[in-house]
Design an enzyme around this catalytic site. Structure first.
Site, PDB file in Angstrom:
ATOM      1  N   ARG A 108     -48.818 -15.092   3.978  1.00  0.00           N
ATOM      2  CA  ARG A 108     -48.442 -14.946   5.392  1.00  0.00           C
ATOM      3  C   ARG A 108     -46.989 -15.335   5.575  1.00  0.00           C
ATOM      4  NH1 ARG A 108     -51.509 -18.451   9.269  1.00  0.00           N
ATOM      5  NH2 ARG A 108     -51.311 -19.925   7.568  1.00  0.00           N
ATOM      6  N   SER A 177     -49.642 -22.953  -2.842  1.00  0.00           N
ATOM      7  CA  SER A 177     -50.893 -23.644  -3.175  1.00  0.00           C
ATOM      8  C   SER A 177     -51.319 -23.419  -4.629  1.00  0.00           C
ATOM      9  CB  SER A 177     -51.996 -23.217  -2.207  1.00  0.00           C
ATOM     10  OG  SER A 177     -51.619 -23.550  -0.893  1.00  0.00           O
ATOM     11  N   ASP A 230     -50.894 -27.111   1.463  1.00  0.00           N
ATOM     12  CA  ASP A 230     -51.566 -26.968   2.763  1.00  0.00           C
ATOM     13  C   ASP A 230     -52.022 -28.300   3.343  1.00  0.00           C
ATOM     14  OD1 ASP A 230     -53.487 -27.308   0.815  1.00  0.00           O
ATOM     15  OD2 ASP A 230     -54.800 -25.691   1.496  1.00  0.00           O
TER      16      ASP A 230
END
Length: 498
Positions: A108, A177, A230
């Site tokens: 994203r 991540s 995250d």
């Protein structure tokens, strides 16, 4: 004629007796099966037991491992990674910031307009992009060029209301991540790929450097201000909304925790102490293990041995969304094999690892219909087991409860471990300090019974101190949280402060 009638009557009587015997045998066999099935459930319940005393032992062990992991590299199963995040957002941040969230087969890009104390997150926009499969196994340049091109395209859609101060470079928070060895707030070398990626020439490279070179190649002038994961993003988002946030926990497909430590309490930190006096620690708590964890040999240990990472992430394998449904499948498989729970044959689909996902388990666990029709339809649609009895369905709901409650209660014990390490697990008369834990992740958000069990267990463990501990949902740490960290680590902060 009379003899024939007698013979027919005798034959009928024998048939009736034989039929009755079959029914009796069937009932006996059925009751034997049920006794065996019930025994398997009872054994599971005992082995998964989490009495409050055991949970306190788990919390104490977590705190001990935290100390050990902060003392030296490799000193604990908990990595206790220094994140180099020493400034969390305060709510005063202003300006236009970007985030890139790369954690799987999609990524994203986000644009966030921050308006300071009054307007907070004034506006946010995002776009999701799928990564073509060939780029997941290609070269580092090819992957990062693709990402940089998508980022540039997104930047080009900035509207009139996107206010970048004149003469300033755009700044980005990068949520990456995958396992990284971080060397500063905006530098980290890739240790290894996971989740289907295999790009050999990127391993050992600084991922911020790779992204920066790709942005230069596509003519995008943007600086990576923060490289985060995250969990740290969730902590930043939580702190932005509430200054009392001291830790963040992700309970989703995987699980992790991060918290704010006093920099002088980190023996392995050899740099200058940060101005703030604080340092965010990424615990990687999924790798926690202890002899006090209620592990079952036949389900948990067997699943671990057959996993891609045997001996690793033991805590995660007990509590996270990736594994709860699989533990349930393994119990059902044993019941089918040893107690003919689904009839004389073992349903072939039940043999397939990970076919039963945690969202399906949650749907069955939350079924409130009188005939438990959701349970019935999940068994039929996923495992191709038709026509299950209500008695069977009720037992399956009981299994969902045993497995999820164990995970939820252990999660609460983990949180208590963090509070213990920070000395916030008891009430001090002189100060009623409030401690807020920011939580995110699909398991926490969508599995209501899991969330409720976790929250009530934490209250039970804390006793009177529970009034000062609050759990808050902090949404989208990997997106908005990363943009907030770019703002709190902006190169222009010194200019604004002076």
């Amino acid at each position: 004629m009379g003899k024939a009638t007698v013979c027919v009557a005798a034959v009928c009587a024998v048939a009736v007796c034989a039929g009755a015997a079959v029914v009796v045998r069937h009932r006996m066999r059925s009751s034997g099966r049920w006794a065996k099935a019930a025994a398997i459930v009872k054994e599971l319940e005992e082995k998964c037991g989490t009495p409050i005393g055991k949970l306190r032992q788990v919390a104490d062990a977590m705190a001990v491992e935290m100390h050990a992991g902060l003392a030296s590299e490799g000193g604990s199963k908990l990595k206790m990674i220094i994140s180099f995040v020493d400034n969390l957002p305060t709510g005063d941040e202003k300006g236009l910031f970007y985030a890139l969230d790369l954690g799987g087969t999609n990524f994203r890009v986000l644009r966030v307009q921050l308006g300071g104390k009054d307007n907070r997150v004034a506006k946010q926009e995002f776009e999701e992009v799928s990564i073509p499969p060939h780029l997941m196994v290609g070269t580092s340049d090819a992957l990062f060029d693709f990402i940089a091109a998508a980022l540039k395209k997104f930047v080009d859609t900035e509207g009139e209301d996107s206010h970048l101060s004149p003469g300033r470079q755009r700044e980005l928070g990068f949520t990456f991540s995958f396992p990284v060895k971080q060397s500063s707030i905006a530098a980290g070398t890739l240790i290894k790929w996971t989740k289907g990626f295999s790009i050999e020439d990127a391993v050992g490279q600084d991922v911020v450097g790779e992204l920066t070179k790709a942005m230069e190649r596509v003519g995008l002038d943007m600086r990576v201000a923060a490289l985060v994961n995250d969990t740290i993003g969730t902590l930043a988002g939580g702190r932005y909304d509430n200054p009392d946030v001291i830790a963040a926990v992700i309970l989703g497909t995987g699980t992790n925790a991060a918290y704010v430590e006093r920099a002088h309490a980190i023996p392995k930190w050899h740099g200058l102490l940060p101005k703030s006096g604080d340092m965010v620690i990424n615990m990687e708590w999924g790798n926690f293990r202890s002899s006090h964890l209620p592990l079952t040999g036949i389900y948990d240990q067997a699943m671990d041995v057959e996993s891609l990472n045997p001996g690793e992430q033991i805590f995660e394998k007990l509590i996270s969304g990736m594994y709860l449904g699989e533990i349930l499948r393994r119990v059902l498989c044993r019941m089918a094999e040893e107690a003919a729970f689904f009839g004389d044959t073992i349903p072939p689909k039940l043999k397939i690892p990970f076919i039963l996902r945690t969202p399906d388990m949650s749907a069955m666990h939350h079924d409130t219909s009188s005939d438990l029709r959701v349970v019935g339809s999940k068994l039929k649609d996923i495992l191709e087991i038709p026509n299950t009895s209500l008695k069977t369905r009720k037992l399956i709901v009981e299994l969902c409860d045993i497995i999820s409650v164990r995970g939820a209660r252990l999660s609460a014990a983990g949180i208590l471990g963090i509070l213990k390490k920070l000395g916030r697990d008891t009430v001090r008369e002189e100060e009623k300090q409030r401690s807020v834990i920011a939580l995110d992740g699909g398991l926490y958000e969508h599995y209501t019974k899991f969330r409720e069990a976790m929250e009530s267990t934490l209250k039970e463990l804390l006793g009177e101190a529970s009034d000062t501990i609050v759990i808050e949902h902090s949404n989208d740490g990997s997106g908005v949280g990363a943009a907030l960290l770019a703002a709190s680590h902006s190169q222009y902060l010194e200019v604004e402060d002076s």
